[in-house]
Write an enzyme that holds these catalytic residues in place. Structure first.
Site, mmCIF file in Angstrom:
data_model
loop_
_atom_site.group_PDB
_atom_site.id
_atom_site.type_symbol
_atom_site.label_atom_id
_atom_site.label_comp_id
_atom_site.label_asym_id
_atom_site.label_seq_id
_atom_site.Cartn_x
_atom_site.Cartn_y
_atom_site.Cartn_z
ATOM 1 N N SER A 68 4.566 39.080 -53.088
ATOM 2 C CA SER A 68 4.288 40.208 -52.209
ATOM 3 C C SER A 68 4.385 41.489 -53.013
ATOM 4 O O SER A 68 5.154 41.552 -53.983
ATOM 5 C CB SER A 68 5.305 40.244 -51.066
ATOM 6 O OG SER A 68 5.292 41.514 -50.437
ATOM 7 N N GLY A 132 10.697 47.627 -41.131
ATOM 8 C CA GLY A 132 11.965 48.018 -40.517
ATOM 9 C C GLY A 132 11.846 49.232 -39.610
ATOM 10 O O GLY A 132 12.847 49.861 -39.277
ATOM 11 N N GLY A 134 10.553 49.110 -36.536
ATOM 12 C CA GLY A 134 10.388 48.674 -35.153
ATOM 13 C C GLY A 134 8.944 48.353 -34.820
ATOM 14 O O GLY A 134 8.586 48.249 -33.658
ATOM 15 N N SER A 136 7.418 45.678 -36.193
ATOM 16 C CA SER A 136 7.316 44.256 -36.473
ATOM 17 C C SER A 136 6.448 43.901 -37.668
ATOM 18 O O SER A 136 5.477 43.156 -37.561
ATOM 19 C CB SER A 136 6.872 43.467 -35.243
ATOM 20 O OG SER A 136 7.418 42.170 -35.363
ATOM 21 N N GLU A 170 11.455 32.870 -38.194
ATOM 22 C CA GLU A 170 12.356 34.029 -38.165
ATOM 23 C C GLU A 170 13.761 33.625 -37.704
ATOM 24 O O GLU A 170 14.757 34.073 -38.252
ATOM 25 C CB GLU A 170 11.764 35.109 -37.255
ATOM 26 C CG GLU A 170 12.499 36.415 -37.349
ATOM 27 C CD GLU A 170 11.601 37.632 -37.108
ATOM 28 O OE1 GLU A 170 10.361 37.503 -37.157
ATOM 29 O OE2 GLU A 170 12.161 38.701 -36.858
ATOM 30 N N ASP A 182 7.306 39.618 -30.415
ATOM 31 C CA ASP A 182 6.571 40.220 -31.526
ATOM 32 C C ASP A 182 5.410 39.339 -31.962
ATOM 33 O O ASP A 182 4.302 39.811 -32.195
ATOM 34 C CB ASP A 182 7.509 40.435 -32.724
ATOM 35 C CG ASP A 182 8.629 41.401 -32.412
ATOM 36 O OD1 ASP A 182 8.628 41.993 -31.316
ATOM 37 O OD2 ASP A 182 9.522 41.549 -33.270
ATOM 38 N N TYR A 234 22.904 44.078 -32.536
ATOM 39 C CA TYR A 234 21.931 43.259 -31.820
ATOM 40 C C TYR A 234 22.610 42.010 -31.245
ATOM 41 O O TYR A 234 22.447 41.666 -30.082
ATOM 42 C CB TYR A 234 20.812 42.863 -32.796
ATOM 43 C CG TYR A 234 19.650 42.131 -32.183
ATOM 44 C CD1 TYR A 234 18.573 42.816 -31.627
ATOM 45 C CD2 TYR A 234 19.613 40.735 -32.181
ATOM 46 C CE1 TYR A 234 17.496 42.145 -31.083
ATOM 47 C CE2 TYR A 234 18.540 40.060 -31.640
ATOM 48 C CZ TYR A 234 17.484 40.758 -31.097
ATOM 49 O OH TYR A 234 16.425 40.074 -30.557
HETATM 50 P P1 ADP Z 1 10.443 44.906 -38.601
HETATM 51 O O1 ADP Z 1 9.864 43.613 -38.139
HETATM 52 O O2 ADP Z 1 10.863 45.789 -37.474
HETATM 53 O O3 ADP Z 1 9.579 45.640 -39.568
HETATM 54 P P2 ADP Z 1 12.415 43.126 -39.644
HETATM 55 O O4 ADP Z 1 13.787 43.335 -40.216
HETATM 56 O O5 ADP Z 1 12.256 42.235 -38.481
HETATM 57 O O6 ADP Z 1 11.796 44.574 -39.384
HETATM 58 O O7 ADP Z 1 11.486 42.543 -40.784
HETATM 59 C C1 ADP Z 1 11.391 43.206 -42.040
HETATM 60 C C2 ADP Z 1 11.532 42.191 -43.145
HETATM 61 O O8 ADP Z 1 10.349 41.350 -43.174
HETATM 62 C C3 ADP Z 1 11.570 42.817 -44.519
HETATM 63 O O9 ADP Z 1 12.884 43.212 -44.856
HETATM 64 C C4 ADP Z 1 11.058 41.695 -45.394
HETATM 65 O O10 ADP Z 1 12.078 40.744 -45.639
HETATM 66 C C5 ADP Z 1 10.009 41.049 -44.503
HETATM 67 N N1 ADP Z 1 8.683 41.620 -44.766
HETATM 68 C C6 ADP Z 1 7.949 42.384 -43.931
HETATM 69 N N2 ADP Z 1 6.778 42.752 -44.505
HETATM 70 C C7 ADP Z 1 6.782 42.221 -45.728
HETATM 71 C C8 ADP Z 1 5.867 42.233 -46.839
HETATM 72 N N3 ADP Z 1 4.712 42.896 -46.793
HETATM 73 N N4 ADP Z 1 6.215 41.538 -47.943
HETATM 74 C C9 ADP Z 1 7.377 40.872 -47.998
HETATM 75 N N5 ADP Z 1 8.260 40.818 -47.023
HETATM 76 C C10 ADP Z 1 7.993 41.480 -45.892
HETATM 77 MG MG MG Z 2 10.908 42.204 -36.956
#
Ligand code: ADP
Ligand code: MG
Length: 392
Positions: A68, A132, A134, A136, A170, A182, A234
């Site tokens: 990624s 992060g 909100g 998703s 998840e 989500d 949470y």
């Molecule tokens: P949200 O879903 O609100 O953005 P979450 O904590 O549920 O926050 O999910 C965020 C996590 O998902 C990141 O910390 C990472 O681990 C993973 N993630 C999201 N997008 C990517 C990405 N493009 N590449 C790698 N990991 C990702």
């Molecule tokens: Mg999330």
């Protein structure tokens, strides 16, 4: 460079060849219905234009390699090892971000029962969904991965089954105890419509928002304050909801109505009661929002959005000063309604705003943040958008 191009480029760096395809899935914003999903209640999210892209291709062995733009280095495991990695919870031998992708591969191989017949894959992820906030990014990465694997593995699964695989990843691979909202919002997204979801029956209904016809836009105000689902707040809210349901003698708060609240107030301590009251009144607000959108159009939902925020601030206690400032300022400068969105403790607020007032509200919020000594917010508009697709 677009996120789609970034995924393609990263794939080429990883493998030295072109991907077989690029699949994507959107993030989502929740219009209303917060912390109702795990209480088997109602939510009304929609998919946003921001998407996560998975450039992917088959391998002729049984290795899965993922990378990624977000990661320091690729992660490589064997399909045969996935069972050892995930059935019992978060595995510390792989970085957390990769568990979203590998967890989906694991969940799909379990769902189909066809694990032994599956080929390996290379997957490169890039995204323009803020992480992060909100919105998703987690459902977007799961949805992009699930959609890619569904086609590469010729599974032919429906969007709801793919959403469930994302949730399982998840919950069990990453270890975040989140509901199904989500993933359903991402997988079922339609332009100019929100997805009403009954989290008990998984019944869904596409509800036209009428934002475009009314010249409205949904302003997202990302406070930049990071939340984490793995930490205490949470979990504590979920426990309070379970406790409240138990005291009321029901399996979940879905079965408690607004009319039951006086009795609930007598039976439980103040904190538990206020957690319960948020969930119960929020469920009713979701139903009222669907009715208002259907009968009167989007200008009729402002009061419900704002009431939702007050409930989360005062009863569920998951707001933070930055979110309250965003909501109050947007309302003071002409927003039709505003609320924090997502799990809380940070992340983003949303405000329903006339298109020609977006700039004024944006400026006012930036000014209010500066005055309060908060870091500058990141502000942008979203409109309801389509679910997963194959881009190349
Ligand atoms: P949200 O879903 O609100 O953005 P979450 O904590 O549920 O926050 O999910 C965020 C996590 O998902 C990141 O910390 C990472 O681990 C993973 N993630 C999201 N997008 C990517 C990405 N493009 N590449 C790698 N990991 C990702
Ligand atoms: Mg999330």
């Amino acid at each position: 460079m677009t996120a789609s191009e970034a995924a393609r480029d990263l794939f080429t760096v990883l493998t030295g060849r072109s991907p077989d395809g690029i699949w994507s899935a959107p993030g989502r914003v929740n219009l209303i219905g917060e912390h109702t999903d795990y209480n088997e209640g109602f939510v009304l999210p929609f998919a946003i234009p921001h998407r996560t892209y998975a450039a992917a291709a088959w391998r002729d062995d049984r290795r899965i390699r993922v990378t990624s733009t977000f990661a320091d280095e690729p992660v490589e495991v064997s399909l045969d090892d996935l069972t050892q990695l995930f059935p019992t919870g978060p595995d510390t031998s792989v970085p957390e971000w990769s568990a979203y992708v590998l967890g989906v591969a694991w969940a799909l191989s379990e769902t189909t029962g066809a694990r032994d017949g599956l080929c390996g894959v290379d997957i490169a992820i890039a995204s323009d969904v803020p992480v992060g906030a909100g919105l998703s990014s987690s459902a977007a990465i799961e949805g992009a991965t699930a959609t890619a694997l569904d086609e590469l593995w010729s599974l032919g699964l429906d969007p709801v089954t793919l959403a469930k695989a994302g949730r399982r990843a998840e919950n069990e691979a990453v270890g975040a105890p989140t509901g199904i909202m989500d993933q359903m919002a991402s997988m079922l997204g339609r332009p100019d419509a929100a997805t009403f979801l009954d989290c008990r029956t998984l019944e869904t209904r596409s509800i036209p928002t009428g934002f475009t016809a009314e010249g409205l836009e949904l302003l997202v105000i990302d406070t930049g304050v990071k939340h984490s689902h793995s930490t205490g707040g949470y979990r504590e809210r979920r426990d309070a909801c379970e406790r409240g349901a138990e005291i009321m003698g029901v399996s979940s708060l879905r079965d408690v109505t607004v009319g039951d609240l006086p009795r609930a107030a007598e039976l439980m301590d103040d904190v538990t009661f206020r957690r319960v009251r948020h969930v119960v009144t929020e469920n009713q607000r979701v139903l009222d929002t669907v009715d208002a959108l259907t009968d009167s159009g989007p200008r009729a939902i402002g009061g419900l959005l704002t009431a939702s925020h007050a409930s989360m601030r005062d009863d569920f206690e998951i707001s933070v000063p930055e979110l309250d400032t965003a909501v109050d300022t947007a309302l003071a400068h002409g927003a039709i309604g505003a609320r924090m969105t997502g799990g809380g403790f940070g992340g983003a607020a949303i405000a329903l705003v006339d298109g020609d007032e977006v700039e004024a509200v944006t400026d006012a919020v930036a000014q209010a943040f500066a005055t309060a000594g908060f870091a500058a917010p990141h502000t942008f508009t979203v409109m309801p958008s389509q679910g997963p697709r194959r881009d190349a």
